[in-house]
Design a protein around this motif. Structure first.
Motif, short mmCIF file in Angstrom:
data_model
loop_
_atom_site.label_atom_id
_atom_site.label_comp_id
_atom_site.label_asym_id
_atom_site.label_seq_id
_atom_site.Cartn_x
_atom_site.Cartn_y
_atom_site.Cartn_z
N TRP A 257 34.51 52.01 37.07
CA TRP A 257 33.83 51.41 38.23
C TRP A 257 32.67 50.51 37.82
O TRP A 257 32.20 49.70 38.60
N ARG A 258 32.21 50.63 36.60
CA ARG A 258 31.14 49.74 36.11
C ARG A 258 31.64 48.33 35.88
O ARG A 258 30.85 47.39 35.80
N ARG A 259 32.94 48.18 35.75
CA ARG A 259 33.54 46.86 35.53
C ARG A 259 33.64 46.12 36.87
O ARG A 259 33.81 46.72 37.91
N GLY A 260 33.61 44.84 36.83
CA GLY A 260 33.76 44.05 38.04
C GLY A 260 35.18 44.03 38.56
O GLY A 260 35.42 43.96 39.76
N GLN A 261 36.15 44.08 37.64
CA GLN A 261 37.56 44.06 38.00
C GLN A 261 38.37 44.68 36.88
O GLN A 261 37.89 44.80 35.76
N SER B 36 43.41 41.21 39.54
CA SER B 36 42.24 40.56 40.12
C SER B 36 41.29 41.55 40.81
O SER B 36 40.11 41.29 40.93
N ASP B 37 41.85 42.68 41.29
CA ASP B 37 40.99 43.67 41.95
C ASP B 37 41.59 45.07 41.78
O ASP B 37 42.73 45.22 41.40
#
Length: 141
Positions: free
Chosen positions: A61-65, A70-71
């Motif tokens: 969850w610390r990662r943006g994607q 893409s998500d």
């Protein structure tokens, strides 16, 4: 690349199930038999899996994607309905009777024991029946 990583993840998962003894129905049934030949070792397997998942999700969850999409694909439903409860009950009954849940059943397939040769086709037939009933119910609504 995504296919290779998916295969590697599945292989690692399957090897973990085999090493943990979850593809051995006798071990699973002994874990469920709390008044007989109870074997608590699978509780440690589940505890280790829960701890690994807890830590892993915190890191992810610390990662943006995600790395390859893409998500994040996060379930949005939070309700408890009849289908969920029925599926959970059937899953538990099947696990208790056969000593397998779906993942370990696939890892035990190469052993070709009579139990797995009966369980796996029955599981697949049950899944197909569930899809048929759900599709029919959706068409009638």
């Amino acid at each position: 690349m995504r296919l290779v990583l998916g295969f590697a993840s599945g292989l690692l998962f399957g090897l973990g199930l085999i090493l943990a003894g979850m593809s051995n129905p006798a071990k699973v049934l002994n874990f469920l038999d709390i008044v007989g030949a109870f074997d608590p070792s699978l509780a440690f397997v589940m505890g280790g899996a829960a701890l690994t998942t807890f830590i892993g999700y915190r890191l992810v969850w610390r990662r943006g994607q995600p790395l390859l999409m893409s998500d994040f694909q996060i379930p949005t439903r939070k309700d408890i309905d009849r289908d969920l409860l029925t599926g959970a009950a059937l899953f538990g009954i099947g696990w208790g009777i056969g000593g397998f849940c779906p993942g370990p059943a696939w890892t035990a397939l190469p052993l070709a024991t009579p139990g797995i040769l009966a369980f796996l086709p029955s599981m697949l037939a049950g899944m197909a029946l569930a899809l048929f009933v759900k599709g029919r119910r959706l068409r009638m609504a």
